[in-house]
Design a protein around this motif. Structure first.
Motif, PDB file in Angstrom:
ATOM      1  N   GLY A 142       3.072   1.699   3.083  1.00 36.57           N
ATOM      2  CA  GLY A 142       4.148   0.777   2.784  1.00 36.57           C
ATOM      3  C   GLY A 142       3.778  -0.261   1.750  1.00 36.57           C
ATOM      4  O   GLY A 142       2.708  -0.234   1.138  1.00 36.57           O
ATOM      5  N   ALA A 143       4.703  -1.236   1.588  1.00 35.81           N
ATOM      6  CA  ALA A 143       4.554  -2.252   0.557  1.00 35.81           C
ATOM      7  C   ALA A 143       3.323  -3.122   0.783  1.00 35.81           C
ATOM      8  O   ALA A 143       2.638  -3.504  -0.175  1.00 35.81           O
ATOM      9  CB  ALA A 143       5.812  -3.124   0.520  1.00 35.81           C
ATOM     10  N   ARG A 144       3.029  -3.460   2.042  1.00 32.72           N
ATOM     11  CA  ARG A 144       1.872  -4.319   2.298  1.00 32.72           C
ATOM     12  C   ARG A 144       0.570  -3.638   1.899  1.00 32.72           C
ATOM     13  O   ARG A 144      -0.313  -4.262   1.276  1.00 32.72           O
ATOM     14  CB  ARG A 144       1.806  -4.700   3.784  1.00 32.72           C
ATOM     15  CG  ARG A 144       0.743  -5.762   4.069  1.00 32.72           C
ATOM     16  CD  ARG A 144       0.708  -6.166   5.513  1.00 32.72           C
ATOM     17  NE  ARG A 144       0.101  -5.148   6.347  1.00 32.72           N
ATOM     18  CZ  ARG A 144      -0.054  -5.246   7.669  1.00 32.72           C
ATOM     19  NH1 ARG A 144       0.399  -6.313   8.296  1.00 32.72           N
ATOM     20  NH2 ARG A 144      -0.615  -4.275   8.353  1.00 32.72           N
ATOM     21  N   ARG A 145       0.437  -2.343   2.221  1.00 32.43           N
ATOM     22  CA  ARG A 145      -0.775  -1.634   1.830  1.00 32.43           C
ATOM     23  C   ARG A 145      -0.870  -1.484   0.312  1.00 32.43           C
ATOM     24  O   ARG A 145      -1.953  -1.601  -0.271  1.00 32.43           O
ATOM     25  CB  ARG A 145      -0.828  -0.269   2.508  1.00 32.43           C
ATOM     26  CG  ARG A 145      -1.324  -0.354   3.942  1.00 32.43           C
ATOM     27  CD  ARG A 145      -1.386   0.997   4.602  1.00 32.43           C
ATOM     28  NE  ARG A 145      -1.981   0.901   5.928  1.00 32.43           N
ATOM     29  CZ  ARG A 145      -1.890   1.839   6.856  1.00 32.43           C
ATOM     30  NH1 ARG A 145      -1.216   2.954   6.596  1.00 32.43           N
ATOM     31  NH2 ARG A 145      -2.456   1.680   8.031  1.00 32.43           N
ATOM     32  N   TRP A 146       0.272  -1.223  -0.335  1.00 32.61           N
ATOM     33  CA  TRP A 146       0.257  -1.144  -1.795  1.00 32.61           C
ATOM     34  C   TRP A 146      -0.195  -2.467  -2.404  1.00 32.61           C
ATOM     35  O   TRP A 146      -1.013  -2.489  -3.330  1.00 32.61           O
ATOM     36  CB  TRP A 146       1.649  -0.774  -2.326  1.00 32.61           C
ATOM     37  CG  TRP A 146       1.859   0.684  -2.563  1.00 32.61           C
ATOM     38  CD1 TRP A 146       2.752   1.505  -1.944  1.00 32.61           C
ATOM     39  CD2 TRP A 146       1.153   1.512  -3.496  1.00 32.61           C
ATOM     40  NE1 TRP A 146       2.639   2.789  -2.420  1.00 32.61           N
ATOM     41  CE2 TRP A 146       1.674   2.826  -3.377  1.00 32.61           C
ATOM     42  CE3 TRP A 146       0.127   1.276  -4.410  1.00 32.61           C
ATOM     43  CZ2 TRP A 146       1.212   3.890  -4.144  1.00 32.61           C
ATOM     44  CZ3 TRP A 146      -0.338   2.331  -5.182  1.00 32.61           C
ATOM     45  CH2 TRP A 146       0.196   3.619  -5.044  1.00 32.61           C
ATOM     46  N   PHE A 147       0.341  -3.564  -1.886  1.00 34.41           N
ATOM     47  CA  PHE A 147      -0.036  -4.875  -2.413  1.00 34.41           C
ATOM     48  C   PHE A 147      -1.521  -5.137  -2.183  1.00 34.41           C
ATOM     49  O   PHE A 147      -2.212  -5.678  -3.051  1.00 34.41           O
ATOM     50  CB  PHE A 147       0.802  -5.966  -1.757  1.00 34.41           C
ATOM     51  CG  PHE A 147       0.550  -7.343  -2.319  1.00 34.41           C
ATOM     52  CD1 PHE A 147       0.870  -7.644  -3.631  1.00 34.41           C
ATOM     53  CD2 PHE A 147      -0.021  -8.334  -1.535  1.00 34.41           C
ATOM     54  CE1 PHE A 147       0.626  -8.912  -4.159  1.00 34.41           C
ATOM     55  CE2 PHE A 147      -0.269  -9.595  -2.042  1.00 34.41           C
ATOM     56  CZ  PHE A 147       0.060  -9.889  -3.364  1.00 34.41           C
ATOM     57  N   ASN A 160      -1.023  11.618  -0.819  1.00 31.83           N
ATOM     58  CA  ASN A 160      -0.841  10.449  -1.687  1.00 31.83           C
ATOM     59  C   ASN A 160      -2.132   9.922  -2.307  1.00 31.83           C
ATOM     60  O   ASN A 160      -2.109   8.918  -3.019  1.00 31.83           O
ATOM     61  CB  ASN A 160      -0.153   9.308  -0.914  1.00 31.83           C
ATOM     62  CG  ASN A 160      -0.958   8.826   0.290  1.00 31.83           C
ATOM     63  OD1 ASN A 160      -2.139   9.097   0.423  1.00 31.83           O
ATOM     64  ND2 ASN A 160      -0.291   8.100   1.183  1.00 31.83           N
ATOM     65  N   ARG A 161      -3.260  10.571  -2.058  1.00 36.52           N
ATOM     66  CA  ARG A 161      -4.527  10.008  -2.523  1.00 36.52           C
ATOM     67  C   ARG A 161      -4.654   9.966  -4.038  1.00 36.52           C
ATOM     68  O   ARG A 161      -5.155   8.988  -4.605  1.00 36.52           O
ATOM     69  CB  ARG A 161      -5.697  10.797  -1.925  1.00 36.52           C
ATOM     70  CG  ARG A 161      -6.038  10.316  -0.528  1.00 36.52           C
ATOM     71  CD  ARG A 161      -7.286  10.912   0.029  1.00 36.52           C
ATOM     72  NE  ARG A 161      -7.478  10.439   1.395  1.00 36.52           N
ATOM     73  CZ  ARG A 161      -7.771  11.201   2.424  1.00 36.52           C
ATOM     74  NH1 ARG A 161      -7.908  12.505   2.257  1.00 36.52           N
ATOM     75  NH2 ARG A 161      -7.929  10.686   3.621  1.00 36.52           N
ATOM     76  N   ALA A 162      -4.235  11.022  -4.738  1.00 38.18           N
ATOM     77  CA  ALA A 162      -4.366  11.019  -6.197  1.00 38.18           C
ATOM     78  C   ALA A 162      -3.494   9.933  -6.814  1.00 38.18           C
ATOM     79  O   ALA A 162      -3.889   9.280  -7.787  1.00 38.18           O
ATOM     80  CB  ALA A 162      -4.009  12.391  -6.763  1.00 38.18           C
ATOM     81  N   LYS A 163      -2.292   9.735  -6.253  1.00 42.48           N
ATOM     82  CA  LYS A 163      -1.405   8.688  -6.753  1.00 42.48           C
ATOM     83  C   LYS A 163      -2.057   7.316  -6.611  1.00 42.48           C
ATOM     84  O   LYS A 163      -2.052   6.504  -7.553  1.00 42.48           O
ATOM     85  CB  LYS A 163      -0.085   8.733  -5.976  1.00 42.48           C
ATOM     86  CG  LYS A 163       0.904   7.647  -6.351  1.00 42.48           C
ATOM     87  CD  LYS A 163       2.236   7.858  -5.653  1.00 42.48           C
ATOM     88  CE  LYS A 163       2.102   7.796  -4.149  1.00 42.48           C
ATOM     89  NZ  LYS A 163       3.402   7.996  -3.466  1.00 42.48           N
ATOM     90  N   ILE A 164      -2.631   7.062  -5.451  1.00 45.12           N
ATOM     91  CA  ILE A 164      -3.282   5.772  -5.212  1.00 45.12           C
ATOM     92  C   ILE A 164      -4.576   5.668  -6.003  1.00 45.12           C
ATOM     93  O   ILE A 164      -4.895   4.619  -6.568  1.00 45.12           O
ATOM     94  CB  ILE A 164      -3.519   5.585  -3.703  1.00 45.12           C
ATOM     95  CG1 ILE A 164      -2.166   5.455  -2.999  1.00 45.12           C
ATOM     96  CG2 ILE A 164      -4.391   4.375  -3.413  1.00 45.12           C
ATOM     97  CD1 ILE A 164      -2.178   5.727  -1.530  1.00 45.12           C
ATOM     98  N   GLU A 165      -5.317   6.766  -6.093  1.00 43.03           N
ATOM     99  CA  GLU A 165      -6.558   6.774  -6.870  1.00 43.03           C
ATOM    100  C   GLU A 165      -6.282   6.518  -8.346  1.00 43.03           C
ATOM    101  O   GLU A 165      -7.069   5.872  -9.037  1.00 43.03           O
ATOM    102  CB  GLU A 165      -7.274   8.109  -6.699  1.00 43.03           C
ATOM    103  CG  GLU A 165      -8.711   8.110  -7.181  1.00 43.03           C
ATOM    104  CD  GLU A 165      -9.644   7.337  -6.260  1.00 43.03           C
ATOM    105  OE1 GLU A 165     -10.645   6.780  -6.763  1.00 43.03           O
ATOM    106  OE2 GLU A 165      -9.380   7.275  -5.047  1.00 43.03           O
TER     107      GLU A 165
END
Length: 451
Positions: free
Chosen positions: A31-36, A173-178
């Motif tokens: 979610g948004a909190r983890r993205w932030f 979602n790991r590559a997106k976050i990486e």
């Protein structure tokens, strides 16, 4: 054996859970909190690393000594300290099943140790230690303080924060976050260059260190509210030093081939980048004589960051392992173009290919390493990542680049003194080394096709 979720449909239960957490598992949503948390904690950590990797050498050169031996000793000591700290804290956090406390306390201490550099001077150290040469004593103080800062920063960022990212992400979602994490070092350089470089040019080093130190401490406070450890984590029961040694055992390498093939891919790629990166600005400014090099870097870094973020979604869709070779081709194309580029526009185009490939390779390989990490040794894998992705490339790559430069023997004259400059050969050498990525990457692909 740790296997890729992209490889087989008959995985052991732990590997399956690591790859695809069950419904309701905290790592199943992002979610948004983890993205932030990922962006703010990661970005400010990279700003602190930009200071350590780029500006600390300038600080020593401008205020203490121009002896290159002192700079080389500081860089070497820092690389070793970072690797040892990541190995140790990664193993400790695996045993405790906790990451947040190391991130929060680490960022607070990281900020304090960064601020401390502003109070180091030859005059001050000379008064405290009058029995030895003031310059020598100051260099030793800076190296010691750099090692302390590096140990704290690596513990908080390289070990705990990176392990937490693996804890709360999945294969989907790991590559997106990486890819976002891979773009943060570029953004941090732009921020430091644009907002803080003026302090260093004016000799306001105390203010420079204080601003970055305060920002790091502030993020440490924010991390307490933003980051949550996953409930019921897979803990490692081994003693700490046994856990550190675990990843270096031949039997462990044999039982986790995909992980070590991915790490080997990272090592080869990392060596290729270190052949040219330490000399890139000097090459653009002195060899190509492009005065507007700041503009070139800004356009290239921003473009590569955008390509990295957008490309991460594509990597997630086609698979991290399948992405490595096509991305390597883009990277090699960029290196080849850089070797023949001479004017500003051509250099920008070549740089966009090269640095976009650089960022996307980091994202694809980094996500692969996370996918292949055993659930109960995620922290320990961060130590292995430091060995393969940081320590070995930094010990090998720059010396290959230096050998190429010395062999070419090209110089420019400054105030009547001939000074050696980098040549286009550093990009050719980097491209040649990149070809060796084929060996581990093809082995990974073969394992995937044999699923």
């Amino acid at each position: 054996m740790t296997q890729s979720p992209e490889e087989t449909t008959t995985r052991a239960p732990d590997a399956a859970e690591a790859a695809h957490p069950p419904a309701g598992h905290p790592a199943g949503t992002f979610g948004a909190r983890r993205w932030f948390a990922v962006v703010i904690v990661g970005l400010v950590g990279q700003i602190a690393w930009t200071l350590e990797n780029m500006y600390l050498n300038v600080f020593v050169y401008d205020t203490i000594t121009d002896d290159p031996t002192a700079l080389a000793a500081m860089v070497a000591a820092s690389a070793v300290a970072a690797t040892i700290a990541t190995l140790l804290i990664g193993a400790v956090s695996d045993r405790l099943g906790k990451r947040r406390i190391f991130i929060v306390v680490g960022y607070l201490l990281w900020g304090l140790s960064t601020t401390a550099f502003g109070f180091v001077s030859v005059e001050g150290v000379g008064q405290l230690v009058p029995v030895i040469d003031a310059v020598v004593a100051t260099v030793l103080v800076v190296i010691l303080l750099d090692c302390v800062m590096t140990v704290i920063g690596s513990s908080a960022n390289d070990a705990a924060f990176n392990a937490w990212v693996t804890d709360v992400t999945t294969v989907s979602n790991r590559a997106k976050i990486e890819s976002v994490l891979a773009a943060l070092p570029l953004l941090s350089m732009l921020i430091v260059f644009g907002a803080l470089d003026g302090f260093t040019r004016a000799g306001q080093w105390r203010e420079f260190f204080a601003i970055i130190g305060f920002a790091t401490m502030l993020v440490g406070v924010l991390a307490w509210f933003l980051i949550r450890d996953v409930p019921n984590p897979a803990r490692q029961s081994d003693r700490v030093f046994r856990s550190i040694a675990h990843g270096l055992r031949p039997s462990v390498v044999r039982s986790n081939p995909a992980l070590y093939l991915a790490l080997s891919t990272w090592a080869v790629f990392g060596i290729s980048t270190q052949i040219f990166l330490p000399y890139l600005i000097i090459y653009i400014q002195r060899t190509l004589k492009i005065e507007e090099y700041a503009l070139v870097l800004a356009v290239v870094l921003l473009g590569a960051a955008v390509a990295s973020v957008l490309g991460g979604r594509v990597i997630d869709r086609i698979g991290t392992v399948r992405s490595i070779l096509p991305i390597a081709a883009i990277y090699v194309l960029g290196l080849a173009l850089m070797a023949i580029a001479r004017d500003t526009v051509f250099v920008i185009v070549a740089g966009l290919f090269m640095m976009s490939g650089f960022m996307l390779m980091t994202a694809a390989i980094g996500a692969s390493v996370r996918n292949f990490s055993p659930r109960d040794r995620v922290g320990s894998v961060q130590g292995l990542r430091m060995i393969f992705a940081i320590l070995l490339p930094m010990l090998i790559g720059p010396f290959i680049g230096a050998a190429v430069i010395r062999g070419a023997g090209e110089t420019y004259e400054e105030l009547g003194v001939a000074k050696q400059v980098p040549t286009a050969g550093i990009f050719v050498a980097a491209a040649v080394v990149t070809l060796f990525v084929l060996i581990p990457a093809l082995a990974l692909l073969r394992r995937e096709r044999e699923r």
